[in-house]
Each structure stands twice: as C-alpha cells, then as structure tokens.
Design a protein around this motif. Structure first.
Motif: not given
Length: 141
Positions: A30-37, A52-54, A64-68, A97-99
């Motif tokens: 399971q991965r916490e929902g605040h970790l994306v991409w 790598s996760l943001l 949803d959009s993602l801003n800096d 973001t591209a790792g």
C-alpha cells in the motif's frame, strides 16, 4: 515481474499487487495517497527496483492538476523485487518529475541521488531477515 497499482473506493491510498510473468503472486503493498507520479529504475537482474515519488500537500485524482506549489519533496525508495521489502529511502533535490535525478546501479547495490548540487551515493542494504522485516537505514558513502 508485473506491478499493478489500483485504488479503492473511499480511500486516497494506492494498493500494489506484484506478480511474476507466470501469474504467481509475489507481494502486495500500500502507498500513501500523498505520494504520486512514480518513476522507476531497475537493477539489471531485476532483483531490486528504485522508485521516485512526489510528495504533495493534497490528494491528487486523475482529473486534478498539479502545480509547483503543491509539491513538497521528491522521495526515492529502493525495494527488494521478490518481497517488497523497503531497503532504503531518501530524498532528491532539485525536484525533477521525470526522475533524472536518481539512478540504481546495474547490480542494485548502490543508489545515486542528486541533492543540493551534489551526487550522493548510498550502499543499498540487503533485504531484512524474514524474522526481522522492516526498512533498513541508508548509509551514505
């Protein structure tokens, strides 16, 4: 191996199922929902992988959009492919973001991470013994 990521109703977390190409279940997680991409790197033998996760300040849905300003940090983790054991965790900066700011060695025994203008090299610990599972502490070289 194949990793399937899915969500569940009324849960912001993501669920992972990992199977061999023959369909045998290796592990679930399971991965916490605040970790994306997620962005992945693999060892040559496939025994380990890095992801790598943001870490963002709110849950992100597909529409949803993602801003800096939503991004808090970039987390880099190394896992044992067969068991899903977390072997090492650290952060990278600047956030890319591209790792392009981390790499796993061909044998999976070292992780290179860009942080604050320097390249840090970590020895990836072996998987924990079955009777003592859990994340290991990273050693910087």
């Amino acid at each position: 191996a194949l990793m399937i990521e899915r969500c569940r109703p009324r849960s912001p977390d993501l669920y992972l199922d990992t199977r061999t190409t023959e369909g045998k279940k290796l592990w679930s997680g399971q991965r916490e929902g605040h970790l994306v991409w997620p962005t992945f790197a693999y060892s040559r033998t496939g025994g380990r992988f890095a992801v790598s996760l943001l870490r963002v300040n709110h849950f992100i849905d597909l529409i949803d959009s993602l801003n800096d300003e939503d991004v808090r940090e970039q987390v880099v983790q190394v896992f044992d492919s067969a068991t899903g054991a977390l072997l090492l965790a650290t952060t990278a900066s600047p956030i890319l973001t591209a790792g392009q700011n981390f790499a796993l060695s061909e044998d999976g025994e070292r992780l290179a991470v860009l942080r604050e203008g320097s390249i840090e090299i970590y020895d990836v610990p072996p998987p924990p013994a079955a009777e003592n599972p859990g994340p290991a502490v990273a050693k910087k070289k």
